[in-house]
Write a protein that holds these residues in place. Structure first.
Motif, PDB file in Angstrom:
ATOM      1  N   UNK A 234      16.416   3.551  35.733  1.00 56.67           N
ATOM      2  CA  UNK A 234      16.402   4.281  36.771  1.00 56.67           C
ATOM      3  C   UNK A 234      17.076   5.733  36.451  1.00 56.67           C
ATOM      4  N   UNK A 235      16.965   6.790  36.864  1.00 56.76           N
ATOM      5  CA  UNK A 235      17.649   8.247  36.650  1.00 56.76           C
ATOM      6  C   UNK A 235      17.620   8.473  35.330  1.00 56.76           C
ATOM      7  N   UNK A 236      16.755   8.034  34.548  1.00 58.90           N
ATOM      8  CA  UNK A 236      16.563   8.522  33.245  1.00 58.90           C
ATOM      9  C   UNK A 236      17.195   7.709  32.151  1.00 58.90           C
ATOM     10  N   UNK A 237      17.812   6.583  32.612  1.00 61.36           N
ATOM     11  CA  UNK A 237      18.754   5.734  31.734  1.00 61.36           C
ATOM     12  C   UNK A 237      18.208   4.338  31.781  1.00 61.36           C
ATOM     13  N   UNK A 238      18.681   3.474  30.965  1.00 63.96           N
ATOM     14  CA  UNK A 238      18.361   1.924  30.901  1.00 63.96           C
ATOM     15  C   UNK A 238      19.716   1.425  31.721  1.00 63.96           C
ATOM     16  N   UNK A 239      19.432   1.051  32.919  1.00 59.11           N
ATOM     17  CA  UNK A 239      20.561   0.431  33.892  1.00 59.11           C
ATOM     18  C   UNK A 239      20.661  -1.029  33.464  1.00 59.11           C
ATOM     19  N   UNK A 240      19.633  -1.765  33.062  1.00 59.28           N
ATOM     20  CA  UNK A 240      19.975  -3.009  32.721  1.00 59.28           C
ATOM     21  C   UNK A 240      18.874  -3.631  31.909  1.00 59.28           C
ATOM     22  N   UNK A 241      19.265  -4.429  31.170  1.00 63.74           N
ATOM     23  CA  UNK A 241      18.207  -4.997  29.978  1.00 63.74           C
ATOM     24  C   UNK A 241      18.772  -6.489  29.594  1.00 63.74           C
TER      25      UNK A 241
END
Length: 264
Positions: A234-241
């Motif tokens: 979200x928002x161009x980043x990895x929020x969770x993996x």
């Protein structure tokens, strides 16, 4: 172009390694520092809302989009660039094309040549790009069409095929180049609901055979069942993996929880 301290070769034991990847279109920042590791044989599923950068990141992996910062390696090779004097320089188009030969990509829209039969669509790239013997290419293409459940449709044109059948031809076409990595950009999003399963079945079969895949998808059930890792962007980043079942059942971040509450 920003650089890092890493060398020209990516970390050992990885098929895809992305480090601090940035991408913007004019004033619009689409990727804001994406890090990702995919190991050989892994199925990495990427989910997130529209506009989160998922498809853009996928297109950066095979240099269909040029990144503005960071680096991406595929099978140890820096994608799209070479390092010289501490700076990154874009590779000539010929060398970029050579890198793409080992990376198959399946798009939302099937992008088949409408004037060619299913068989011709599958044989076109191996004949023209790899210049392989026609007899060998045809034999392998027929085997691939059989593998995706279309043995009887070799002489059919795209206009004579359903959306699910066209997408399966597109998968066979990508496999015809014998890629080491397959990228799927929401491959079922343009299909009628009753046709989704036949495409996902082919992808399950590829996963069982050990194909390394990055799959941008809205099919949460597929991600849970087939994925080895799940990325929420979200928002161009990895929020969770993490492991798909863990992320889906017990997400750590509120943004992930909010998104999943709307799609599950």
């Amino acid at each position: 172009m920003n650089t890092t301290d890493a060398g020209d070769a990516g970390p050992a034991g990885t098929m895809v390694y992305a480090e601090n990847v940035h991408k913007s279109f004019g004033q619009l920042d689409v990727l804001n520092g994406v890090d990702l590791t995919v190991r050989p044989g892994e199925v990495c599923c990427v989910i997130g809302p529209s506009g989160s950068g998922k498809s853009t990141f996928l297109r950066c992996v095979n240099h269909l989009e040029k990144i503005n910062g960071g680096r991406i390696w595929v099978d140890g090779a820096l994608v799209g660039y070479r390092e010289h004097g501490g700076k990154l320089h874009e590779l000539p188009a010929r060398e970029v094309a050579a890198q793409r030969r080992s990376i198959g990509m399946v798009f939302q829209r099937f992008n088949l040549f409408p004037h060619m039969t299913a068989l011709a669509n599958v044989t076109e790239a191996p004949l023209r790009v790899r210049r392989q013997p026609r007899t060998d290419v045809r034999e392998r293409a027929l085997a691939l069409l059989e593998r995706v459940g279309l043995a009887g449709k070799a002489d059919a044109y795209p206009g004579q095929l359903s959306g699910g059948q066209q997408q399966r031809v597109a998968i066979a076409r990508a496999l015809a180049m014998q890629p080491k990595l397959m990228l799927f950009d929401e491959p079922t999003s343009a299909l009628d609901p009753e046709l989704v399963g036949e495409v996902l079945d082919v992808m399950r079969d590829l996963a069982r055979d050990g194909m390394t895949m990055i799959v941008v998808t809205h099919e949460i059930g597929f991600a849970r069942e087939v994925g080895d890792s799940l990325i929420f962007m979200d928002g161009g980043v990895v929020v969770e993996a993490g492991a798909p079942r863990q992320v889906l059942a017990d997400p750590r971040h509120e943004r992930t929880r909010s998104f999943l509450s709307k799609v599950l």
